[in-house]
Design a protein around this motif. Structure first.
Motif: not given
Ligand code: PEP
Ligand code: MG
Length: 549
Positions: A286-307
């Motif tokens: 939903g925001g930048k902080e989630d994206a950082n956690i996603a990267l750190e946890h090995g997400a290959q991409g963003i499957g759903l960016y909720r605006l």
């Protein structure tokens, strides 16, 4: 009073942050209520009270802004945003005027005025159906306490002395409370109120603190000196367990920590099933902080960016540049990787302040998601224009929420084609969210207009079972792991076998459902960022050739 003392008691709640924890219970009550009544022996002066209120408002505004900056740096940008919003609320002209009138017309102290006016606002929000509005009610309670503290010259916070390692039990976790937990290494949290989308959930998930909510009458049924086993995997709280249960639970905690460590170690690797099928694991953000956690946890991409998160904090819709700036900032960690941006899904459980005129008797069945954008196309054009600016840096996909009929998709397709050709850009892939039974049953008619589909199982379940996803009273009807949902997924795959299908609802993160989903043809899952490692591990332990589901 129904206090559980000594004996073991098992209580079922609702987990809003996963994990296991054990420890001494720490009961926390809102102890403020008696402090601010106006003393009859003092000489009353309304102007002086208004003046006191103004000074207290100024003081807490400064405090809140300092706090927001500190929290952003040290803890979490979303939580920081909450305190930034609090400073805006306390300076809201309407609210200030209501407070002033309360003092002057009712001849009460500044403290009493704050108490009654904020209570009125809190009640208004708590009575609203929407979950976001109810959270606003909690914001008002938090600010009210802060303001009354400032008026009474009370410094410090009731949670300041919470011992480390204990299990906090309280009615609701307000944003200010969370700051003390962050520095006190609280093991677990038990709440009476707090939903999946609440501040409490946001914070506890962010800090990896297991949390169970929905425990009725919590302050009266839990013993102050009790011991608790918090199983936020299965939403079960055991109070005063016997020795055997405690020993067993301690072993589970150890095993859970080991599993998590192993999953995290392998989390940056791709995930193949035992029989060699690759499954993409992306993150919902939903925001930048989630994206950082996603990267750190090995997400290959963003499957759903909720605006919605970005829009919700605003009193007017963003323009293209503001939106672009927000998207760039949020997605920067995923440059060059697949990012799937969902067009604004507002209405129903996600109302917007500047769309307050949209009052409908049944908002979940009204103008939400794409329906709203069809009615207010400017909202859509701004988003598409901003997204088109991202295509040079990201592998962008666009996802349409709440698709029900092929015309929903055609409308967006037409706008996208037109805007892309105006800017001489190849349009990014367009996908339909399958979250209504009608969309699932007519997937073959929607398919010619999209390049991919993603199942929003949260809403698909709500609409298939006609059970409000936010209403605990009908939770027995709301079963996203039911055969009904798998059947709808199977049907879509059967009707359009070549269509790339993913799941971005909560079902994608349920360990017990993953094998079944993969066997139905799903090759891409998008889950809450912290779940990525364990979902990958589950995929690695799955064999699609085996007959067992
Ligand atoms: C869903 O409905 O499953 C989904 C992913 O969308 P949201 O939860 O944002 O409505
Ligand atoms: Mg949805």
């Amino acid at each position: 009073m129904n206090t559980i003392s000594g004996e073991t008691n098992i209580i079922r709640g609702f987990s809003i942050s996963p994990g296991l924890a054990e420890g001494q219970i720490y009961l926390h009550r809102d102890i403020f209520d008696a402090k601010d009544s106006f003393s009859q022996t003092e000489t009353y002066n309304a102007d002086a009270e208004v003046d006191r209120l103004d000074r207290a408002t100024l003081k807490i505004t400064e405090d809140l802004l300092t706090l927001a900056a500190r929290v952003e740096k040290e803890i979490d940008i979303q939580l920081a945003g909450v305190f930034g919003a609090h400073s805006a609320i306390v300076n809201d002209a309407l609210l200030k005027e209501e407070l002033r009138r309360e003092i002057i017309e009712n001849l009460v102290s500044a403290g009493s005025a704050v108490k009654s006016v904020f209570l009125r606002w809190e009640k208004r929000f708590l009575q609203m159906e929407s979950i976001i509005a109810r959270e606003k009610g909690e914001d008002f309670r938090d600010i009210s306490i802060r303001l009354r503290n400032a008026l009474a010259n009370v410094t410090g916070h009731a949670l300041e002395n919470i011992p480390p390692g204990c299990i906090l039990a309280t009615q609701r976790l307000l944003p200010t409370d969370t700051l003390f937990l962050a520095s006190r290494s609280t093991s677990g949290v038990l709440l009476e109120y707090g939903t999946m989308g609440s501040h409490a959930a946001l914070f506890t998930r962010q800090m990896n603190v297991p949390c169970i909510t929905g425990i009725s009458n919590i302050l009266n049924i839990l013993p102050a000196d009790g011991y608790a086993l918090v199983d936020a995997q299965d939403s079960i709280l055991t109070v005063n367990p016997d020795l055997q249960a405690r020993t067993f639970f301690s072993a589970r905690i150890k095993q859970y920590a080991n599993d998590l460590k192993l999953a995290k170690k392998n989390s940056q690797l791709p995930s193949f099933t035992e029989d060699g099928i690759e499954v993409a694991v992306n993150a919902n953000i939903g925001g930048k902080e989630d994206a950082n956690i996603a990267l750190e946890h090995g997400a290959q991409g963003i499957g759903l960016y909720r605006l919605e998160q970005f829009y919700i904090g605003r009193s007017v819709p963003p323009n293209k540049m503001e939106l672009l700036e927000e998207m760039n900032e949020t997605l920067s960690a995923f440059k060059g990787k697949p990012v799937c941006i969902r067009l604004l899904d507002i209405g129903s459980d996600k109302p917007l302040p500047f769309m307050g005129f949209l009052t409908e008797p049944n908002p979940a069945l009204g103008r939400r998601g794409v329906r709203l954008m069809r009615q207010f196309p400017e909202l859509l054009y701004t988003q598409l224009e901003a997204i088109l600016c991202l295509v040079k840096d990201y592998t962008v996909q666009i996802l349409i929420p709440m698709v029900t009929i092929p015309d929903d998709v055609l409308f967006v397709r037409k706008a996208l084609t037109k805007l892309a050709s105006q800017h001489d850009i190849t349009p990014p892939q367009l996908g339909a969210m399958i979250e209504t039974p009608a969309a699932a049953l007519s997937a073959s008619r929607i398919a010619p207009h999209v390049e991919f589909m993603s199942f929003g199982t949260n809403d698909l379940t709500q609409y298939a079972f006609a059970a409000d996803r936010e209403n605990i009273e009908v939770e027995d009807y709301y079963d996203d792991t039911s055969a009904v949902i798998f059947r709808l997924i199977e049907l879509v795959h059967h009707d359009i076998p070549k269509m790339p299908l993913s799941i971005c609802g909560e079902l994608a993160g349920r360990q017990e459902a993953i094998a079944h989903l993969l066997k139905l043809g799903i090759r891409s899952l998008s889950v809450a960022a912290p779940l990525v490692p364990s979902v990958k591990e589950t995929i690695r332990n799955t064999n699609l050739a085996s007959k067992m589901v």
